[in-house]
Scaffold this motif. Structure first.
Motif: not given
Length: 274
Positions: A80-84, A54-56, A133-139, A27-28
């Motif tokens: 820079f946030y997700l693509g990194w 899992s990416l935030t 699969f891509l785990g996605l954390s988004h707020f 996670n991150n």
């Protein structure tokens, strides 16, 4: 540490893999490709599970949709946030814009090489495709504008991006100062991922909102509204998204052009009349 983590993961696969079919390496994360290869080689045929990450990421929206600089800054924010971390998995390397900006700032700081590590050809091949699969954390979401930072400020992830994050004071702000309820940003991030990474399978691994008030009884209408808004955006079909684009971007643009054309025609008529 990669080998130790791989040993730990293989122990988990061995002990729990007959029951657990979805695995998230980190996670991150910082690194995870070796574990995917271990599962793929040793356990997948027996256990028929999936290994992902899992990416935030927040969404970045340009402040001015007519400004190319703001548009590019907003995409930089997401890259820079997700693509990194997502880009190496789906494309085999860091985002080009990230390599360019970090490389440029590194050179201005007198460094012989970029502060962003370089993947070898073998590493690119080894990393690419290591996620079922891509785990996605988004707020939340931020408005983004272009701003040039001097390299003399020193090496920093934040100044490398050459942008500023803003919020709309009208956005509902729950318990945490950084978290604003912006459901439409969630939809745009999902569409970005679909387009950027070839429509991968996505699991939402984190979403929600912190407490706003300390209550002795249930009083979380604001949480209900937050979750309703974000779930509804996730459930919208492509036609809805297209119509939103027409409403939010095309219609205002056409309206503005009509006003400009009308003003020009009026000027010509007035000159002709005089």
């Amino acid at each position: 540490m990669i080998s130790y983590f791989n040993d730990y993961a293989n122990l988990c696969f061995e002990k729990f893999g007959d029951r657990v079919k979805y695995w998230i390496t980190f996670n991150n994360p910082w690194t995870h490709a070796k574990v995917w290869h271990s599962y793929n080689k040793t356990w997948r045929s027996k256990q028929q599970g999936m290994v992902g990450i899992s990416l935030t990421s927040a969404w970045g929206e340009p402040v001015d949709l007519t400004s190319q600089k703001d548009i590019e800054a907003a995409e930089r924010y997401v890259q820079f946030y997700l693509g990194w971390f997502a880009n190496p998995i789906y494309s085999g390397d860091y985002p080009e814009v990230m390599k360019n900006y970090v490389g440029k700032k590194s050179a201005q700081q007198g460094l012989g090489t970029s502060r962003l590590p370089t993947f070898s050809v073998q590493e690119k091949s080894y990393i690419k495709g290591t996620s079922d699969f891509l785990g996605l954390s988004h707020f939340t979401t931020r408005y983004i504008i272009q701003k040039n930072y001097s390299a003399l400020k020193g090496p920093s992830y934040h100044t490398d991006r050459d942008l500023v994050e803003l919020v709309d004071p009208k956005w509902p702000n729950p318990g945490s100062k950084w978290l604003y309820s912006v459901p439409w940003g969630f939809r745009r991030l999902l569409n970005f991922i679909k387009t950027q990474y070839g429509n991968p399978l996505i699991y939402i691994t984190e979403n929600g909102v912190s407490e706003k008030l300390q209550c002795i009884q249930l009083c979380d209408e604001w949480r209900i509204e937050y979750l309703k808004g974000y779930i509804n955006e996730m459930l919208k079909d492509p036609l809805t998204t297209h119509m939103e684009m027409v409403t939010e971007i095309v219609v205002p643009t056409v309206f503005t052009l009509c006003i400009l054309i009308s003003a020009i025609l009026l000027m010509f008529l007035l000159r002709k009349h005089n």
